[in-house]
Design an enzyme around this catalytic site. Structure first.
Site, PDB file in Angstrom:
ATOM      1  N   LYS A   4       0.830  -1.201   0.000  1.00 21.11           N
ATOM      2  CA  LYS A   4       0.000   0.000   0.000  1.00 21.11           C
ATOM      3  C   LYS A   4       0.865   1.251   0.000  1.00 21.11           C
ATOM      4  O   LYS A   4       0.564   2.241  -0.691  1.00 21.11           O
ATOM      5  CB  LYS A   4      -0.904  -0.001   1.233  1.00 21.11           C
ATOM      6  CG  LYS A   4      -1.567   1.334   1.541  1.00 21.11           C
ATOM      7  CD  LYS A   4      -2.214   1.329   2.903  1.00 21.11           C
ATOM      8  CE  LYS A   4      -2.737   2.696   3.291  1.00 21.11           C
ATOM      9  NZ  LYS A   4      -1.655   3.685   3.489  1.00 21.11           N
ATOM     10  N   ASN A   5       1.957   1.232   0.773  1.00 19.47           N
ATOM     11  CA  ASN A   5       2.811   2.410   0.888  1.00 19.47           C
ATOM     12  C   ASN A   5       3.688   2.621  -0.336  1.00 19.47           C
ATOM     13  O   ASN A   5       4.471   3.571  -0.375  1.00 19.47           O
ATOM     14  CB  ASN A   5       3.682   2.298   2.145  1.00 19.47           C
ATOM     15  CG  ASN A   5       2.862   2.420   3.415  1.00 19.47           C
ATOM     16  OD1 ASN A   5       1.785   3.012   3.415  1.00 19.47           O
ATOM     17  ND2 ASN A   5       3.352   1.845   4.496  1.00 19.47           N
ATOM     18  N   ARG A  78      -3.981  10.086   3.061  1.00 19.28           N
ATOM     19  CA  ARG A  78      -2.787  10.908   3.238  1.00 19.28           C
ATOM     20  C   ARG A  78      -1.823  10.770   2.054  1.00 19.28           C
ATOM     21  O   ARG A  78      -1.183  11.733   1.647  1.00 19.28           O
ATOM     22  CB  ARG A  78      -2.075  10.474   4.528  1.00 19.28           C
ATOM     23  CG  ARG A  78      -0.805  11.225   4.840  1.00 19.28           C
ATOM     24  CD  ARG A  78      -1.102  12.549   5.476  1.00 19.28           C
ATOM     25  NE  ARG A  78       0.105  13.363   5.627  1.00 19.28           N
ATOM     26  CZ  ARG A  78       0.117  14.543   6.216  1.00 19.28           C
ATOM     27  NH1 ARG A  78      -0.988  15.043   6.726  1.00 19.28           N
ATOM     28  NH2 ARG A  78       1.220  15.239   6.309  1.00 19.28           N
ATOM     29  N   ASP A 102      -5.076   8.823   8.270  1.00 15.26           N
ATOM     30  CA  ASP A 102      -5.228   8.241   9.600  1.00 15.26           C
ATOM     31  C   ASP A 102      -4.993   9.253  10.712  1.00 15.26           C
ATOM     32  O   ASP A 102      -4.171  10.155  10.587  1.00 15.26           O
ATOM     33  CB  ASP A 102      -4.232   7.090   9.783  1.00 15.26           C
ATOM     34  CG  ASP A 102      -4.595   5.896   8.931  1.00 15.26           C
ATOM     35  OD1 ASP A 102      -5.792   5.684   8.709  1.00 15.26           O
ATOM     36  OD2 ASP A 102      -3.684   5.180   8.494  1.00 15.26           O
ATOM     37  N   ASP A 290       4.286   1.143  11.645  1.00 12.03           N
ATOM     38  CA  ASP A 290       3.058   0.498  11.190  1.00 12.03           C
ATOM     39  C   ASP A 290       2.887  -0.917  11.740  1.00 12.03           C
ATOM     40  O   ASP A 290       1.832  -1.528  11.549  1.00 12.03           O
ATOM     41  CB  ASP A 290       3.019   0.454   9.663  1.00 12.03           C
ATOM     42  CG  ASP A 290       2.577   1.783   9.052  1.00 12.03           C
ATOM     43  OD1 ASP A 290       2.231   2.696   9.816  1.00 12.03           O
ATOM     44  OD2 ASP A 290       2.584   1.903   7.809  1.00 12.03           O
TER      45      ASP A 290
END
Length: 404
Positions: A4-5, A78, A102, A290
């Site tokens: 995802k990042n 974000r 978040d 995370d």
């Protein structure tokens, strides 16, 4: 699944080259859907692969993309701020709404702005938008006070098409940064120092479209590893690079787990109650912030006492208030938390406040007596694909319930 990042930044980087870029290994998560809509609003065409693949998209970028990223999309994730650098590089201007995302604490954009300003970008904030314009992007020597992933990405993507050479010192070194650099290099970018804390980018006249598969998601892989240890289970994680989780897996070995590293991933098994271990979150290659809530969930049922030090996001300990409702003995003080392990937790209604807090509460629910209800699971869907189906496949009793 792709990280995802990383995938959001890869999708944004496609803006740097007119034509069709193909990205693979994209997870079917909410954030990817929002980034797809954002690219479409910027004038791109984004379609799934014609062969029916669900993890591959074709992004067709126009000769002149639009330059405004609207609030109704940017506020949701974000990571959408990552279009700032590519838009400045391609169009010389950008208007990007200040991002949402978040609730884990302050993540200011000061380093993004300072680096871009050194490259000749004029930036100001008005009516909730970052407005940036550059008559000519030029290379610069840039030192980051902190190895910020987002700042590294935006400065890097802006520097690709700048005149001259840009040097980013104290750059982030995360695998997702390496993934972005490799994609850019395949598009014709000239980047030296990939994987180190110093990136040297020599500007080029233009880039070409490419085909690229996103790196595997180390946070999802680490989540399964910690869940296996917390539940005293046995999980094989395929497609992940154990080298991206070296410190996290070492902590699990100290807890008493067996970790078997394989060519296509790793296997984690746990037979006894885990032993406590201390956690300090740091930029890569340190233990990722995370993974901190997942670690606390594990430690809440471990033998002994653990100290957690959170060095990145001051509000990440909001999670502790929720897991305490399940009987966890967690005490916080500033950026420290002390976790005293118990034999079992107790099921309770709790609320996810962000992606990782949500999945941490799911892990806690797996080791709690009775029923645990995790509300606001849309947060979890932003980083995990059909999590309930995967958990059931591993033997968990879990179901998704629609509520008003």
């Amino acid at each position: 699944m792709g990280a995802k990042n990383s995938v959001l930044k890869l999708m944004a980087a496609a803006l740097l080259a007119p034509g069709e870029t193909v990205l693979g290994n994209l997870p079917a998560i909410f954030d990817v859907s929002i980034m797809r809509q954002l690219l479409e609003r910027l004038g791109c065409e984004v379609v799934e692969a014609t062969d029916g693949s669900t993890d591959r998209v074709h992004i067709t970028v126009p000769e002149q993309p639009l330059s405004e990223a609207p609030y109704e999309l940017v506020r949701k994730i974000r990571g959408s701020i990552c279009v700032l650098g590519p838009l400045i590089g391609r169009t010389g201007r950008a208007k990007v709404a200040l991002p949402g995302g978040d609730a884990i604490g302050s993540r200011p954009l000061d380093m993004h702005f300072a680096g871009l300003e050194r490259m000749g970008v004029e930036i100001h904030v008005e009516h909730g938008y970052v407005v940036a314009e550059a008559k000519e992007l030029r290379g610069a020597q840039i030192w980051l006070d902190f190895p910020s992933v987002g700042a590294t990405e935006n400065i890097l993507t802006a520097a690709i098409l700048a005149k001259g050479t840009t040097v980013i010192d104290n750059a982030a070194r995360e695998p997702e940064i390496v993934d972005l650099c490799r994609m850019l290099a395949s598009m014709g970018a000239q980047i030296d120092g990939i994987g180190t804390s110093t990136l040297e980018i020599t500007g080029v006249e233009g880039l070409r479209p490419t085909v690229h598969d996103a790196v595997a998601d180390r946070i999802v892989a680490g989540t399964w590893a910690m869940a296996a240890v917390a539940t005293r289970g046995d999980v094989l994680v395929r497609g992940a690079d154990a080298g991206h989780l070296e410190i996290a897996l070492d902590k699990l070995v100290r807890a008493g787990a067996d970790v078997d590293v394989r060519a296509d991933g790793f296997r984690v098994s746990m037979a006894e109650r885990p032993k406590s271990f201390d956690v300090v979150t740091l930029p890569y290659p340190g233990l990722a912030t995370d993974l901190q809530p997942q670690a606390i969930a594990l430690l809440s049922v471990a033998e002994g006492t653990a100290m957690i030090t959170e060095n990145l996001f001051e509000a990440r300990f909001m999670f502790c208030d929720e897991i305490a409702r399940m009987g966890a003995d967690v005490r916080t003080d500033g950026h420290h938390a002390v976790v005293r392990g118990k034999e079992r937790l107790s099921g309770a209604p709790v609320r996810a406040t962000d992606i990782r807090a949500g999945i941490g509460l799911v892990i806690a629910g797996l080791v709690a007596e009775g029923v645990t209800e995790v509300a606001e699971v849309h947060h979890i869907d932003r980083g995990y694909v059909r999590i309930e189906e995967q958990l059931r496949a591993l033997g968990a009793e879990v179901e998704r319930v629609e509520t008003e």
